[in-house]
Design a protein around this motif. Structure first.
Motif, mmCIF file in Angstrom:
data_model
loop_
_atom_site.group_PDB
_atom_site.id
_atom_site.type_symbol
_atom_site.label_atom_id
_atom_site.label_comp_id
_atom_site.label_asym_id
_atom_site.label_seq_id
_atom_site.Cartn_x
_atom_site.Cartn_y
_atom_site.Cartn_z
ATOM 1 N N PRO A 1 21.269 53.503 -8.796
ATOM 2 C CA PRO A 1 21.109 54.365 -7.719
ATOM 3 C C PRO A 1 20.528 55.767 -8.168
ATOM 4 C CG PRO A 1 23.577 53.816 -8.386
ATOM 5 C CD PRO A 1 22.606 53.361 -9.438
ATOM 6 N N LYS A 2 19.700 56.141 -6.903
ATOM 7 C CA LYS A 2 19.062 57.485 -6.962
ATOM 8 C C LYS A 2 19.712 58.542 -7.392
ATOM 9 C CE LYS A 2 15.736 56.585 -3.331
ATOM 10 N NZ LYS A 2 15.750 56.931 -1.620
ATOM 11 N N THR A 3 19.389 59.168 -8.500
ATOM 12 C CA THR A 3 20.370 60.300 -9.180
ATOM 13 C C THR A 3 19.560 61.691 -9.025
ATOM 14 O OG1 THR A 3 21.415 58.379 -10.465
ATOM 15 C CG2 THR A 3 21.684 60.626 -11.042
ATOM 16 N N TYR A 4 20.412 62.876 -9.071
ATOM 17 C CA TYR A 4 19.749 64.010 -8.977
ATOM 18 C C TYR A 4 20.489 64.978 -9.676
ATOM 19 C CZ TYR A 4 17.705 61.980 -4.447
ATOM 20 O OH TYR A 4 16.888 61.134 -3.595
ATOM 21 N N ILE A 5 19.874 65.953 -10.213
ATOM 22 C CA ILE A 5 20.525 66.872 -10.806
ATOM 23 C C ILE A 5 20.016 68.371 -10.016
ATOM 24 C CG2 ILE A 5 20.883 66.151 -13.059
ATOM 25 C CD1 ILE A 5 18.309 67.269 -14.129
ATOM 26 N N ASP A 6 19.319 68.393 -8.902
ATOM 27 C CA ASP A 6 18.800 69.488 -8.257
ATOM 28 C C ASP A 6 19.153 69.397 -6.856
ATOM 29 O OD1 ASP A 6 17.199 71.282 -6.989
ATOM 30 O OD2 ASP A 6 15.198 70.666 -8.075
ATOM 31 N N LEU A 7 19.892 70.465 -6.307
ATOM 32 C CA LEU A 7 20.374 70.503 -5.094
ATOM 33 C C LEU A 7 19.137 70.505 -4.108
ATOM 34 C CD1 LEU A 7 22.951 70.494 -3.246
ATOM 35 C CD2 LEU A 7 22.965 72.997 -3.355
ATOM 36 N N GLN A 8 18.271 71.237 -4.227
ATOM 37 C CA GLN A 8 17.271 71.312 -3.408
ATOM 38 C C GLN A 8 16.403 69.823 -3.198
ATOM 39 O OE1 GLN A 8 17.178 73.732 -1.409
ATOM 40 N NE2 GLN A 8 18.844 74.660 -2.655
ATOM 41 N N LYS A 9 16.283 69.270 -4.247
ATOM 42 C CA LYS A 9 15.530 67.917 -4.234
ATOM 43 C C LYS A 9 16.464 67.297 -3.416
ATOM 44 C CE LYS A 9 12.774 64.795 -5.684
ATOM 45 N NZ LYS A 9 11.865 64.272 -4.663
ATOM 46 N N VAL A 10 17.915 67.075 -3.671
ATOM 47 C CA VAL A 10 18.706 66.232 -2.811
ATOM 48 C C VAL A 10 18.364 66.735 -1.142
ATOM 49 C CG1 VAL A 10 21.159 65.554 -1.932
ATOM 50 C CG2 VAL A 10 20.513 66.153 -4.333
ATOM 51 N N LYS A 11 18.364 67.870 -1.024
ATOM 52 C CA LYS A 11 18.270 68.266 0.596
ATOM 53 C C LYS A 11 16.890 67.853 1.081
ATOM 54 C CE LYS A 11 21.762 71.941 0.525
ATOM 55 N NZ LYS A 11 22.121 73.121 0.625
ATOM 56 N N GLN A 12 15.918 67.881 0.307
ATOM 57 C CA GLN A 12 14.528 67.489 0.458
ATOM 58 C C GLN A 12 14.286 66.203 1.026
ATOM 59 O OE1 GLN A 12 11.745 68.914 -2.388
ATOM 60 N NE2 GLN A 12 10.327 67.307 -1.666
ATOM 61 N N ASP A 13 15.039 65.531 0.201
ATOM 62 C CA ASP A 13 14.887 63.813 0.290
ATOM 63 C C ASP A 13 15.616 63.365 1.527
ATOM 64 O OD1 ASP A 13 13.349 63.751 -1.830
ATOM 65 O OD2 ASP A 13 14.703 62.053 -2.932
ATOM 66 N N ILE A 14 17.082 64.051 1.811
ATOM 67 C CA ILE A 14 17.535 64.022 2.929
ATOM 68 C C ILE A 14 16.588 64.260 4.205
ATOM 69 C CG2 ILE A 14 19.827 64.724 4.513
ATOM 70 C CD1 ILE A 14 21.319 64.974 1.721
ATOM 71 N N ASN A 15 16.078 65.398 4.300
ATOM 72 C CA ASN A 15 15.273 65.824 5.322
ATOM 73 C C ASN A 15 14.218 64.872 5.453
ATOM 74 O OD1 ASN A 15 16.824 67.938 5.906
ATOM 75 N ND2 ASN A 15 15.736 69.523 4.596
ATOM 76 N N GLU A 16 13.590 64.291 4.357
ATOM 77 C CA GLU A 16 12.308 63.308 4.590
ATOM 78 C C GLU A 16 12.847 61.794 4.749
ATOM 79 O OE1 GLU A 16 10.151 64.011 0.963
ATOM 80 O OE2 GLU A 16 9.807 66.148 1.497
ATOM 81 N N GLY A 17 14.189 61.765 4.832
ATOM 82 C CA GLY A 17 14.493 60.530 5.132
ATOM 83 C C GLY A 17 14.632 59.319 4.065
ATOM 84 N N LEU A 18 14.662 59.815 2.779
ATOM 85 C CA LEU A 18 14.456 59.203 1.520
ATOM 86 C C LEU A 18 16.037 58.995 0.958
ATOM 87 C CD1 LEU A 18 11.505 60.930 -0.056
ATOM 88 C CD2 LEU A 18 11.632 58.637 1.027
ATOM 89 N N LEU A 19 16.789 59.615 1.483
ATOM 90 C CA LEU A 19 18.468 59.556 1.056
ATOM 91 C C LEU A 19 19.335 60.068 2.230
ATOM 92 C CD1 LEU A 19 19.924 59.717 -1.717
ATOM 93 C CD2 LEU A 19 19.702 62.173 -1.533
ATOM 94 N N SER A 20 20.547 59.291 2.282
ATOM 95 C CA SER A 20 21.335 59.516 3.567
ATOM 96 C C SER A 20 22.956 59.492 2.777
ATOM 97 C CB SER A 20 21.115 58.378 4.372
ATOM 98 O OG SER A 20 21.214 57.177 3.955
ATOM 99 N N PHE A 21 23.713 60.318 3.715
ATOM 100 C CA PHE A 21 25.209 60.390 3.391
ATOM 101 C C PHE A 21 25.770 58.940 3.928
ATOM 102 C CE2 PHE A 21 23.971 64.839 4.081
ATOM 103 C CZ PHE A 21 24.839 65.284 2.777
ATOM 104 N N PRO A 22 26.808 58.533 3.161
ATOM 105 C CA PRO A 22 27.497 59.331 1.946
ATOM 106 C C PRO A 22 26.755 59.326 0.782
ATOM 107 C CG PRO A 22 28.733 57.196 2.438
ATOM 108 C CD PRO A 22 27.501 57.207 3.563
ATOM 109 N N LEU A 23 27.126 60.301 0.171
ATOM 110 C CA LEU A 23 26.516 60.379 -1.394
ATOM 111 C C LEU A 23 27.719 60.524 -2.437
ATOM 112 C CD1 LEU A 23 23.837 63.259 -0.793
ATOM 113 C CD2 LEU A 23 23.494 60.491 -1.147
ATOM 114 N N ILE A 24 27.571 60.309 -3.543
ATOM 115 C CA ILE A 24 28.731 60.575 -4.704
ATOM 116 C C ILE A 24 28.152 61.867 -5.623
ATOM 117 C CG2 ILE A 24 29.624 59.302 -6.765
ATOM 118 C CD1 ILE A 24 30.480 58.339 -4.151
ATOM 119 N N LEU A 25 29.145 62.659 -5.726
ATOM 120 C CA LEU A 25 29.038 63.712 -6.609
ATOM 121 C C LEU A 25 29.938 63.312 -7.909
ATOM 122 C CD1 LEU A 25 28.898 67.435 -6.091
ATOM 123 C CD2 LEU A 25 30.855 66.449 -7.479
#
Lengths: 321, 321
Positions: free
Chosen positions: B126-150
């Protein structure tokens, strides 16, 4: 004599306790799932509809009649709730259900009703709310302070349990549906296994101090004779007057025993009480044979006996893969 | 030959498996708590400092030397991490630690490192992030979508696991410290018990489909020979080349096997593999006696065997009350 344990789930050990309680011909079990390990430990098992299915009670009744069942022991809160409503239908056929009267089960099941009941009988209980505005008002007036506990109004174990540290948490987690907010009583938690046989003064009580919880269940505990817990549980039982086992959680703070949960069934940590001599199954069987006796109200068991839960496994070759 | 199981905790059954694996004189255990039920099932137990205590490794080393221990089996992720760093110190004294090399354990322990490792070897993860801004960026660019797991970057079981439905959840639960955000792979979850003995091509693999989870542990499962899971685990083992058991979680979605967790130790659901013939303890002992053999790489065990976990209890009369 045949006994039926309903909603057996993972409590394989309870089947053993009933089997070895003497004078029982068969210990039957029922569950809605073939993945409930407890069923494979019983003399015969029955797969039944889910508890909230309209066909549930009739199904259980048929099983009792067709298999000469003398007594039913429900092992799940919702099961107690549903079956306690039908006590008379079973009683007419000579079948006893070891669960409190429906009005008592309703009190156990609904944590807000439970709060009102305990408060009206002057038994210590954490302040409990179903109204968010009232929570905020009491915080503003200094009558309530964080941290608070949010949990399901009717859920078992620690379902939906959330610790709230501040007003942001409160706003985030609050939901109108099936939610209560409770004052956090930060003290030492005890569990009580009690058995009462429809008589105000005749009950058996075993107390344990909880040492370790996991997913809302007591994984490690030690027997205790704490006097505050004892007087609190006696006060409760003398109000309730029930038939069957009861599992009660009590937190001690500033020399007061606050009741935080009442479950109208065998508790998940009953095995420790059994180990030091409780043998509720034997007492239940005796009462069915009209051999029940006056319990000794003193706490006559060993203190300091420790219980540690660990996993065991049941296997079967099924059709799934 | 003497074996030492460290961080035994609640795994009393593993002591039994080693005891019955033949050619073992004694199965010893160690834990930092006298409330770990597993210790009471072993031939001799040792209470040791906590794993993160500076005295831990020396303490374990002394126990091994004073009790002629030939092999150590750590049963906790942090234990594997700490002991894998010291493999040479133990090896110099003729003691084998059945845990992967430290660099592999580091990958298992740190879910972000694990993500980078798997991605670099073209194993689905699964795509994995440690950077909140990168998560939001990928959501905005349609590369990632909810639901997510923290979840916790280094935690065991489901520690800190939270499902995030929307950006409010994301902002509420995010914390810089020890947190990762993961794409939710909504598929069917499998667990794999693998044993590899330091050889790229020589490993034993048992697959189970998970039927029921509780508090991050597999409570019910069924043996399976799923081909996608099998090819994924083979691809992983041929990259890792480890000594000892491995517990891997794989979710299948759209014919891809995504690795969601790797634990460098016996998994909590190993008993099912044992039931159908895995017997990793026996293979471990054989390897110590230089009797190890080339494993048959085919999945030669019964499919459709179901495991159901249920509680058992160990008691002792201690001093607490």
């Amino acid at each position: 004599m045949n006994i039926l344990l309903t909603s057996i789930g993972i409590r394989s050990y309870l089947v053993d306790y009933f089997k070895s309680s003497g004078k029982v011909s068969n210990v039957f079990s029922a569950d809605n799932s073939s993945l409930a390990p407890g069923i494979y430990n019983s003399d015969k098992y029955f797969l039944v509809p889910k508890i909230d299915d309209v066909a549930y009670v009739t199904n259980i009744l048929d099983i009792c009649v067709n298999n000469s069942v003398s007594a039913l022991i429900p092992l799940h809160d919702l099961d107690s709730l549903v079956l306690s409503r039908e006590k008379l239908r079973f009683q007419d056929l000579g079948i006893k259900i070891f669960t409190p009267e429906n009005e008592v089960v309703e009190i156990c099941f609904d944590k807000y009703k439970c709060y009102e009941f305990l408060r009206s009988h002057n038994i210590p209980v954490p302040k409990t709310y179903i109204d968010l505005q009232k929570v905020k008002q009491d915080i503003n007036e200094g009558l309530l302070s964080f941290p608070l506990i949010l949990k399901s109004r009717t859920g078992s174990a620690s379902k939906g349990l959330q610790k709230l540290e501040n007003v942001d948490d409160l706003n985030y987690f609050w939901s109108e549906k099936d939610t209560i907010i409770q004052e956090l009583i930060d003290g030492v938690e005890y569990g009580v296994d009690a058995l009462q046989l429809n008589s105000k003064d005749n009950y058996k009580v075993y107390i344990k101090k909880k040492l370790w919880m996991r997913a809302g269940e007591t994984d490690k505990a030690v027997t205790s004779k704490n006097k505050i817990v004892y007087s609190t549980i006696c006060q409760l039982l003398e109000q309730l007057v029930i038939l069957g086992p009861l599992d009660v959680d009590i937190v001690i703070k500033d020399n007061l025993g606050y009741i935080i949960d009442i479950n109208p069934r065998f508790g998940g940590g009953y095995s420790l009480s059994h180990e030091v001599g409780a043998n509720f199954p034997k007492e239940i069987i005796k009462s069915l044979l009209n051999e029940s006796r006056l319990f000794d109200s003193n706490l006559k068991y060993d203190e300091g006996v420790i219980m540690m839960k660990h996993p065991q496994f049941t296997f079967f070759k099924g059709g799934l893969s």
